[in-house]
Design an enzyme around this catalytic site. Structure first.
Site, mmCIF file in Angstrom:
data_model
loop_
_atom_site.group_PDB
_atom_site.id
_atom_site.type_symbol
_atom_site.label_atom_id
_atom_site.label_comp_id
_atom_site.label_asym_id
_atom_site.label_seq_id
_atom_site.Cartn_x
_atom_site.Cartn_y
_atom_site.Cartn_z
ATOM 1 N N ASP A 1 47.563 35.409 39.101
ATOM 2 C CA ASP A 1 47.221 35.944 40.385
ATOM 3 C C ASP A 1 48.164 35.463 41.421
ATOM 4 O O ASP A 1 47.711 35.867 42.561
ATOM 5 C CB ASP A 1 45.626 36.064 40.350
ATOM 6 C CG ASP A 1 45.225 34.678 40.549
ATOM 7 O OD1 ASP A 1 46.069 33.810 40.444
ATOM 8 O OD2 ASP A 1 43.983 34.796 40.998
ATOM 9 N N ASP B 1 44.192 19.613 41.444
ATOM 10 C CA ASP B 1 42.853 20.040 41.509
ATOM 11 C C ASP B 1 42.156 19.918 40.402
ATOM 12 O O ASP B 1 42.523 18.729 39.575
ATOM 13 C CB ASP B 1 42.906 21.761 41.578
ATOM 14 C CG ASP B 1 44.096 22.158 40.372
ATOM 15 O OD1 ASP B 1 44.392 21.368 39.587
ATOM 16 O OD2 ASP B 1 44.609 23.402 40.386
ATOM 17 N N GLU C 1 43.411 30.537 45.448
ATOM 18 C CA GLU C 1 43.300 31.808 45.001
ATOM 19 C C GLU C 1 43.675 32.937 45.884
ATOM 20 O O GLU C 1 43.547 32.583 47.292
ATOM 21 C CB GLU C 1 41.793 32.164 44.361
ATOM 22 C CG GLU C 1 41.477 31.552 43.291
ATOM 23 C CD GLU C 1 41.960 31.945 42.028
ATOM 24 O OE1 GLU C 1 42.941 32.485 41.938
ATOM 25 O OE2 GLU C 1 41.078 31.679 40.974
ATOM 26 N N HIS D 1 48.097 32.345 42.306
ATOM 27 C CA HIS D 1 47.709 31.076 42.593
ATOM 28 C C HIS D 1 48.416 29.928 42.555
ATOM 29 O O HIS D 1 49.174 29.882 41.522
ATOM 30 C CB HIS D 1 46.044 30.895 42.102
ATOM 31 C CG HIS D 1 46.020 30.555 40.786
ATOM 32 N ND1 HIS D 1 45.152 31.298 39.945
ATOM 33 C CD2 HIS D 1 46.561 29.293 40.261
ATOM 34 C CE1 HIS D 1 45.107 30.477 38.802
ATOM 35 N NE2 HIS D 1 45.649 29.380 38.731
HETATM 36 C C1 GLP Z 1 45.646 26.732 36.467
HETATM 37 C C2 GLP Z 1 45.910 25.386 37.424
HETATM 38 C C3 GLP Z 1 47.180 25.844 37.823
HETATM 39 C C4 GLP Z 1 48.271 26.182 37.268
HETATM 40 C C5 GLP Z 1 47.674 27.510 36.364
HETATM 41 C C6 GLP Z 1 48.703 28.171 35.507
HETATM 42 O O1 GLP Z 1 44.630 27.663 37.013
HETATM 43 N N1 GLP Z 1 44.869 25.405 38.281
HETATM 44 O O2 GLP Z 1 47.391 24.612 38.831
HETATM 45 O O3 GLP Z 1 49.447 26.427 37.953
HETATM 46 O O4 GLP Z 1 46.669 27.102 35.791
HETATM 47 O O5 GLP Z 1 48.675 27.560 34.318
HETATM 48 P P1 GLP Z 1 49.644 27.607 33.009
HETATM 49 O O6 GLP Z 1 50.824 26.591 33.389
HETATM 50 O O7 GLP Z 1 48.972 27.115 31.722
HETATM 51 O O8 GLP Z 1 50.206 29.019 33.154
#
Ligand code: GLP
Length: 235
Positions: A135, A67, A142, A137
Site C-alpha cells: 500500500d 518500527d 500507512e 507504506h
Molecule cells: C512491513 C514492515 C516494512 C516493510 C514491509 C514490506 O510492514 N513494517 O518496514 O518494508 O513490511 O515487507 P516485505 O519486505 O516483506 O515485502
C-alpha cells in the site's frame, strides 16, 4: 534519485550490502537505519558473512530500526527485535546497547515515541534501508491524510495485516497497532536505500516514485530526498 534494476534478489542484496560495507569502512561508527520484512534478509546474510570473514567490524556502529508491533515483547518470535537479533545482531559484534528497536511493550508508548525521536535526532542516521509495503507504506507509515513527522503509534491497515499474516500462525495473531519512526526521521537520514523485490512491488514503486507526492502513498515523499537509491529486482 538513482534507480537500479537488477534481475535477481541476490544481486539486489549484494548491491545494498556493498553500500553498507563501503559506509562502514569509511565511517566505522556509522549509524545504520535498519528495516525488517523479507526484503532485507539477503542484505543481513551478506553482512553476517562479511563479518565472519573478518571484513567488517561493527564494534563502533549503532543501529536504529524503523518500527515494532505494539504489544509484542522483544522475545516474541514475530517481534521485530527478535527478527533483528536472529538475522543480524546475534551474529555480529555490534554492542547490544547500540542497537535500538522501538519497545512495543513500553508502559507509556507516547513517551517511547518522544524518546525515540530524541535518539534519532541525537545520533543522526547515516544510511536508512527501506522496504515498501504493497500500500506504499515505509516503516509502518500507512497511507493517510498527512505525512506524520515524528515517531508515532499507528493503526495498521487491513491490507498490511493481511500481508504480514504470512509471518504469523494466523491472521488473528497479527497485532493491529505498531510504533513507527515517522516521515521526518526517515527523511533526515543522509542516504536512503529503498529496496523492492519482485513484480508485485512494481506498481506501487512506480506510483510512489513517479506519481504525485501524497500522504495517500507515503513512500512518494522519498522523491524529495536528496540522496535516494532505489534497487528493484524483477525476480
Ligand atoms: C512491513 C514492515 C516494512 C516493510 C514491509 C514490506 O510492514 N513494517 O518496514 O518494508 O513490511 O515487507 P516485505 O519486505 O516483506 O515485502
Amino acid at each position: 534519485m538513482q534507480w537500479i534494476t537488477v534481475s535477481s534478489y541476490e544481486e539486489l542484496s549484494q548491491i545494498a550490502a556493498d553500500r553498507i560495507t563501503a559506509l562502514m569502512k569509511r565511517k566505522p561508527n556509522a549509524v545504520l537505519g535498519l528495516a525488517t520484512g523479507s526484503s532485507p534478509i539477503g542484505i543481513y546474510e551478506r553482512l553476517r558473512a562479511a563479518f565472519a570473514r573478518g571484513e567488517l567490524d561493527f564494534s563502533r556502529a549503532c543501529s536504529i530500526n524503523l518500527d515494532e508491533y505494539l504489544g509484542l515483547a522483544p522475545d516474541h518470535p514475530q517481534s521485530y527485535r527478535f527478527f533483528m537479533q536472529k538475522h543480524l545482531f546475534d551474529h555480529i559484534n555490534i554492542p547490544n546497547e547500540s542497537t535500538f528497536v522501538p519497545n512495543g511493550c513500553a508502559k507509556d508508548p507516547e513517551a517511547e515515541c518522544r524518546a525515540y525521536d530524541a535518539l534519532i535526532e541525537e545520533r543522526g542516521i547515516d544510511l536508512q534501508i527501506l522496504g515498501i509495503g504493497l500500500d506504499g507504506h515505509i516503516g509502518f507509515n500507512e497511507p493517510g491524510d498527512a505525512f506524520l513527522k515524528g515517531t508515532h503509534i499507528i493503526d495498521l491497515h487491513e491490507s498490511t495485516i493481511r500481508a504480514n499474516a504470512r509471518f504469523f500462525e494466523s491472521e488473528d495473531e497479527v497485532p493491529h497497532r505498531a510504533i513507527t519512526m515517522g516521515i521526518g526521521g526517515i527523511m533526515n537520514a543522509k542516504e536512503i536505500l529503498l529496496i523492492a523485490n519482485g513484480a508485485s512491488k512494481k506498481e506501487i514503486l512506480c506510483a510512489a516514485l513517479t506519481g504525485p507526492i501524497t500522504p495517500a502513498v507515503p513512500a512518494s515523499i522519498l522523491q524529495l530526498h536528496p540522496n535516494l537509491t532505489v534497487i528493484y529486482s524483477e525476480e
